[in-house]
Design a protein around this motif. Structure first.
Motif, PDB file in Angstrom:
ATOM      1  N   PHE A  24     -11.329  44.274  15.559  1.00  0.00           N
ATOM      2  CA  PHE A  24     -10.209  44.138  16.490  1.00  0.00           C
ATOM      3  C   PHE A  24      -8.986  43.692  15.707  1.00  0.00           C
ATOM      4  CE2 PHE A  24      -7.380  41.460  18.958  1.00  0.00           C
ATOM      5  CZ  PHE A  24      -7.009  42.346  19.960  1.00  0.00           C
ATOM      6  N   VAL A  25      -7.905  44.452  15.820  1.00  0.00           N
ATOM      7  CA  VAL A  25      -6.623  44.089  15.223  1.00  0.00           C
ATOM      8  C   VAL A  25      -5.594  44.032  16.345  1.00  0.00           C
ATOM      9  CG1 VAL A  25      -4.848  44.684  13.549  1.00  0.00           C
ATOM     10  CG2 VAL A  25      -7.244  45.220  13.055  1.00  0.00           C
ATOM     11  N   HIS A  26      -4.995  42.878  16.553  1.00  0.00           N
ATOM     12  CA  HIS A  26      -4.038  42.732  17.647  1.00  0.00           C
ATOM     13  C   HIS A  26      -2.839  43.645  17.424  1.00  0.00           C
ATOM     14  CE1 HIS A  26      -1.017  40.865  20.299  1.00  0.00           C
ATOM     15  NE2 HIS A  26      -2.070  40.504  21.009  1.00  0.00           N
ATOM     16  N   GLU A  27      -2.271  44.121  18.527  1.00  0.00           N
ATOM     17  CA  GLU A  27      -1.179  45.086  18.437  1.00  0.00           C
ATOM     18  C   GLU A  27       0.073  44.528  17.770  1.00  0.00           C
ATOM     19  OE1 GLU A  27       0.557  44.336  22.974  1.00  0.00           O
ATOM     20  OE2 GLU A  27      -0.371  46.247  22.456  1.00  0.00           O
ATOM     21  N   SER A  28       0.208  43.204  17.688  1.00  0.00           N
ATOM     22  CA  SER A  28       1.377  42.614  17.023  1.00  0.00           C
ATOM     23  C   SER A  28       1.126  42.302  15.548  1.00  0.00           C
ATOM     24  CB  SER A  28       1.813  41.335  17.744  1.00  0.00           C
ATOM     25  OG  SER A  28       0.812  40.329  17.625  1.00  0.00           O
ATOM     26  N   ALA A  29      -0.113  42.462  15.090  1.00  0.00           N
ATOM     27  CA  ALA A  29      -0.404  42.284  13.663  1.00  0.00           C
ATOM     28  C   ALA A  29       0.151  43.468  12.882  1.00  0.00           C
ATOM     29  CB  ALA A  29      -1.904  42.154  13.439  1.00  0.00           C
ATOM     30  N   ILE A  55     -10.103  46.620   6.421  1.00  0.00           N
ATOM     31  CA  ILE A  55     -10.659  45.697   7.409  1.00  0.00           C
ATOM     32  C   ILE A  55     -12.073  46.151   7.739  1.00  0.00           C
ATOM     33  CG2 ILE A  55     -10.377  44.623   9.666  1.00  0.00           C
ATOM     34  CD1 ILE A  55      -8.038  44.090   7.768  1.00  0.00           C
ATOM     35  N   GLY A  56     -13.058  45.290   7.497  1.00  0.00           N
ATOM     36  CA  GLY A  56     -14.454  45.639   7.673  1.00  0.00           C
ATOM     37  C   GLY A  56     -14.940  45.534   9.105  1.00  0.00           C
ATOM     38  N   PRO A  57     -16.216  45.844   9.318  1.00  0.00           N
ATOM     39  CA  PRO A  57     -16.795  45.843  10.661  1.00  0.00           C
ATOM     40  C   PRO A  57     -16.746  44.459  11.316  1.00  0.00           C
ATOM     41  CG  PRO A  57     -18.246  46.956   9.103  1.00  0.00           C
ATOM     42  CD  PRO A  57     -17.184  46.289   8.290  1.00  0.00           C
ATOM     43  N   GLY A  58     -16.486  44.446  12.611  1.00  0.00           N
ATOM     44  CA  GLY A  58     -16.591  43.220  13.400  1.00  0.00           C
ATOM     45  C   GLY A  58     -15.557  42.160  13.100  1.00  0.00           C
ATOM     46  N   CYS A  59     -14.493  42.497  12.370  1.00  0.00           N
ATOM     47  CA  CYS A  59     -13.468  41.507  12.032  1.00  0.00           C
ATOM     48  C   CYS A  59     -12.533  41.264  13.211  1.00  0.00           C
ATOM     49  CB  CYS A  59     -12.642  41.975  10.829  1.00  0.00           C
ATOM     50  SG  CYS A  59     -13.553  41.991   9.275  1.00  0.00           S
ATOM     51  N   TYR A  60     -11.868  40.105  13.164  1.00  0.00           N
ATOM     52  CA  TYR A  60     -10.830  39.766  14.136  1.00  0.00           C
ATOM     53  C   TYR A  60      -9.549  39.482  13.361  1.00  0.00           C
ATOM     54  CZ  TYR A  60      -8.112  37.260  17.635  1.00  0.00           C
ATOM     55  OH  TYR A  60      -7.111  36.872  18.483  1.00  0.00           O
ATOM     56  N   ILE A  61      -8.473  40.230  13.691  1.00  0.00           N
ATOM     57  CA  ILE A  61      -7.161  40.005  13.096  1.00  0.00           C
ATOM     58  C   ILE A  61      -6.223  39.630  14.231  1.00  0.00           C
ATOM     59  CG2 ILE A  61      -5.329  40.926  11.643  1.00  0.00           C
ATOM     60  CD1 ILE A  61      -8.073  40.882  10.258  1.00  0.00           C
ATOM     61  N   GLY A  62      -5.707  38.399  14.204  1.00  0.00           N
ATOM     62  CA  GLY A  62      -5.003  37.845  15.341  1.00  0.00           C
ATOM     63  C   GLY A  62      -3.546  38.254  15.445  1.00  0.00           C
ATOM     64  N   PRO A  63      -2.897  37.834  16.545  1.00  0.00           N
ATOM     65  CA  PRO A  63      -1.497  38.176  16.771  1.00  0.00           C
ATOM     66  C   PRO A  63      -0.596  37.721  15.626  1.00  0.00           C
ATOM     67  CG  PRO A  63      -2.465  37.228  18.748  1.00  0.00           C
ATOM     68  CD  PRO A  63      -3.470  37.057  17.654  1.00  0.00           C
ATOM     69  N   ASN A 108     -12.543  36.558  10.133  1.00  0.00           N
ATOM     70  CA  ASN A 108     -11.415  36.452  11.050  1.00  0.00           C
ATOM     71  C   ASN A 108     -10.183  35.950  10.315  1.00  0.00           C
ATOM     72  OD1 ASN A 108     -11.077  33.341  11.751  1.00  0.00           O
ATOM     73  ND2 ASN A 108     -13.275  33.758  11.799  1.00  0.00           N
ATOM     74  N   VAL A 109      -9.049  36.538  10.672  1.00  0.00           N
ATOM     75  CA  VAL A 109      -7.728  36.147  10.163  1.00  0.00           C
ATOM     76  C   VAL A 109      -6.891  35.856  11.406  1.00  0.00           C
ATOM     77  CG1 VAL A 109      -5.699  36.873   8.864  1.00  0.00           C
ATOM     78  CG2 VAL A 109      -7.986  37.611   8.120  1.00  0.00           C
ATOM     79  N   GLN A 110      -6.578  34.596  11.625  1.00  0.00           N
ATOM     80  CA  GLN A 110      -6.033  34.190  12.917  1.00  0.00           C
ATOM     81  C   GLN A 110      -4.511  34.349  12.983  1.00  0.00           C
ATOM     82  OE1 GLN A 110      -7.790  30.341  13.865  1.00  0.00           O
ATOM     83  NE2 GLN A 110      -9.779  31.053  13.121  1.00  0.00           N
ATOM     84  N   ASP A 111      -3.939  33.903  14.079  1.00  0.00           N
ATOM     85  CA  ASP A 111      -2.533  34.115  14.404  1.00  0.00           C
ATOM     86  C   ASP A 111      -1.596  33.692  13.274  1.00  0.00           C
ATOM     87  OD1 ASP A 111      -4.336  32.861  16.391  1.00  0.00           O
ATOM     88  OD2 ASP A 111      -2.929  33.692  17.831  1.00  0.00           O
ATOM     89  N   SER A 112      -0.623  34.561  12.962  1.00  0.00           N
ATOM     90  CA  SER A 112       0.488  34.269  12.053  1.00  0.00           C
ATOM     91  C   SER A 112       0.064  34.009  10.611  1.00  0.00           C
ATOM     92  CB  SER A 112       1.313  33.078  12.575  1.00  0.00           C
ATOM     93  OG  SER A 112       1.835  33.367  13.859  1.00  0.00           O
TER      94      SER A 112
END
Length: 208
Positions: free
Chosen positions: A18-23, A31-39, A57-61
């Motif tokens: 999942f990659v947030h639309e604002s990233a 970006i590998g499987p099951g990752c989270y890339i935040g806003p 996971n790579v979180q917000d900002s």
């Protein structure tokens, strides 16, 4: 999600991430499987390659970048807190980079290690596995105990679940103008995760 090609190199995002639309993803980013890339995360692979391993996971900002010809690598199950900056470093599996921390070029964060919130890890520094590094410049102050290690791994797991929840249920909406009666909560409560100091106190109570 804004993704940009540069020099003919296009970002790669596994379909289960999942990659947030604002990233923002630029160039040589994987970006590998099951990752989270935040806003508002910025992963800028216009000089060096950026690799975000499975389940990380790579979180917000957050900002990830590297010098020309160098790589910034997050091994599988890495955990990068809000507003952290990573530049040309290696983060090993199940390491946690705390909120607002900075990790500089050639630094290596060992498996299961924890870099404290706001810490600055100088270039070339090696933080040993399962240790806590804090301060500016960051210094290793102790080895992590089993309670902290378990808490960190749970944090990785809940962000992996958040990636799935976000793919399935996150969508743009118009905000309400008033709080509705019996307003529901999201599906994660204190039983899912809590701050380390609270988790440690609960673990101590359970052992008595």
């Amino acid at each position: 999600m804004p993704a940009y090609e540069i020099d003919g190199v296009v970002p790669v995002v596994d379909p289960t991430a999942f990659v947030h639309e604002s990233a923002s993803l630029i160039g040589d980013v994987i970006i590998g499987p099951g990752c989270y890339i935040g806003p508002f995360a910025s992963l800028r692979g216009d000089f060096g390659r950026i690799i975000v391993g499975e389940g990380s996971n790579v979180q917000d900002s957050c900002v990830i970048h590297a010098f020309p010809g160098a790589d910034a690598v997050l091994e599988p199950n890495s955990h990068v807190g809000h507003g952290a900056v990573l530049h040309g470093c290696v983060v090993h599996s199940f390491a946690l980079i705390g909120i607002g921390a900075t990790v500089l070029d050639g630094a290596e964060i060992g498996e299961n290690a924890l870099v404290g919130a706001g810490a600055v890890v100088p270039a070339g520094t090696v933080v040993p596995a399962a240790s806590l590094a804090v301060g500016n410049p960051a210094k290793v102050v102790k080895q992590l105990d089993d309670v902290a290690l378990e808490w960190k791994r749970n944090g990785v797991r809940i962000y992996q679940e958040l990636a799935q929840r976000s793919r399935e249920t996150l969508r743009p909406v118009l905000a309400l103008t008033a709080v509705e009666p019996d307003r529901p909560r999201v599906s994660t409560g204190a039983d899912v995760s809590r701050p380390l100091h609270e988790h440690r106190r609960s673990a101590a109570d359970d052992s008595e």
